[in-house]
Design a protein around this motif. Structure first.
Motif, mmCIF file in Angstrom:
data_model
loop_
_atom_site.group_PDB
_atom_site.id
_atom_site.type_symbol
_atom_site.label_atom_id
_atom_site.label_comp_id
_atom_site.label_asym_id
_atom_site.label_seq_id
_atom_site.Cartn_x
_atom_site.Cartn_y
_atom_site.Cartn_z
ATOM 1 N N GLN A 1 67.319 30.222 50.504
ATOM 2 C CA GLN A 1 67.083 31.215 51.267
ATOM 3 C C GLN A 1 66.221 32.100 50.912
ATOM 4 O O GLN A 1 65.884 32.459 49.719
ATOM 5 N N VAL A 2 65.462 32.686 51.690
ATOM 6 C CA VAL A 2 64.450 33.941 51.746
ATOM 7 C C VAL A 2 64.501 34.875 52.396
ATOM 8 O O VAL A 2 64.987 34.693 53.738
ATOM 9 N N GLN A 27 64.344 32.473 47.226
ATOM 10 C CA GLN A 27 63.607 31.171 46.881
ATOM 11 C C GLN A 27 62.505 31.186 47.229
ATOM 12 O O GLN A 27 62.111 30.381 48.274
ATOM 13 N N VAL A 28 61.326 31.781 46.798
ATOM 14 C CA VAL A 28 60.083 32.012 47.317
ATOM 15 C C VAL A 28 59.197 31.047 46.688
ATOM 16 O O VAL A 28 57.768 31.242 47.113
ATOM 17 N N SER A 29 59.533 29.976 46.023
ATOM 18 C CA SER A 29 58.469 29.241 45.818
ATOM 19 C C SER A 29 57.945 28.196 46.881
ATOM 20 O O SER A 29 58.849 28.294 47.732
ATOM 21 N N GLY A 30 56.861 27.615 46.823
ATOM 22 C CA GLY A 30 56.476 26.637 47.794
ATOM 23 C C GLY A 30 56.028 27.488 49.108
ATOM 24 O O GLY A 30 56.069 26.921 50.117
ATOM 25 N N VAL A 31 55.510 28.685 48.746
ATOM 26 C CA VAL A 31 55.016 29.656 49.992
ATOM 27 C C VAL A 31 53.741 29.081 50.317
ATOM 28 O O VAL A 31 52.737 28.556 49.880
ATOM 29 N N ASN A 32 53.618 28.976 51.824
ATOM 30 C CA ASN A 32 52.388 28.114 52.408
ATOM 31 C C ASN A 32 51.679 29.566 53.288
ATOM 32 O O ASN A 32 50.802 29.716 52.921
ATOM 33 N N VAL A 33 52.325 29.800 54.379
ATOM 34 C CA VAL A 33 51.611 30.566 54.857
ATOM 35 C C VAL A 33 52.600 31.808 55.305
ATOM 36 O O VAL A 33 53.710 31.752 55.503
ATOM 37 N N MET A 34 51.837 33.040 55.336
ATOM 38 C CA MET A 34 52.545 34.207 55.817
ATOM 39 C C MET A 34 52.013 35.130 56.799
ATOM 40 O O MET A 34 50.576 34.871 56.982
ATOM 41 N N PHE A 103 58.138 28.997 53.399
ATOM 42 C CA PHE A 103 58.616 28.638 52.209
ATOM 43 C C PHE A 103 59.499 27.309 52.217
ATOM 44 O O PHE A 103 60.330 27.022 52.826
ATOM 45 N N SER A 104 58.691 26.283 51.344
ATOM 46 C CA SER A 104 59.116 24.793 51.326
ATOM 47 C C SER A 104 59.564 24.339 52.711
ATOM 48 O O SER A 104 60.564 23.904 52.647
#
Length: 119
Positions: A1-2, A27-34, A103-104
């Motif tokens: 969860q983020v 769990q902020v790994s794997g961020v793609n776009v914000m 995220f992920s």
């Protein structure tokens, strides 16, 4: 969860500036776009929020034509943050601004933060 938490909104006169910050935690790994979206007065919660700006993992940005040239979006992956620098604000920029992140493969939203621009 983020979890996404926005800060920095508030009240400003037309022509002024505000900066919105979104901090991600969990769990902020794997961020793609914000990105940032907004719901303007008159829109119901059932309507789609309008896209303001997005920033991709390699720094590519996209802006709504309504804000291009006045807003700048940045990201700091080391601190899991994105910032929306808003300049030359107009009354029509008034609304609730929401942080959005992928995220992920999952999409998350912040609670929203109000921005009020007086004429």
């Amino acid at each position: 969860q983020v979890q996404l938490v926005e800060s920095g909104g508030g009240y400003v006169q037309a022509g002024g500036s505000l900066n919105l910050t979104c901090a991600a935690s969990g769990q902020v790994s794997g961020v793609n776009v914000m990105g940032w979206y907004r719901r303007v007065p008159g829109q119901s919660s059932d309507q789609l929020r309008e896209l303001v700006a997005r920033i991709f993992v390699r720094g590519t940005t996209f802006y709504s034509p309504l804000v291009e040239g006045r807003f700048t979006i940045t990201r700091d992956d080391a601190r899991s943050m994105t910032v929306l620098l808003m300049g030359n604000l107009r009354p029509e920029d008034t609304g609730v601004y929401f942080c959005n992140g992928q995220f992920s493969g999952k999409t998350y939203w912040g609670q929203g933060i109000p921005v009020i621009v007086s004429s």
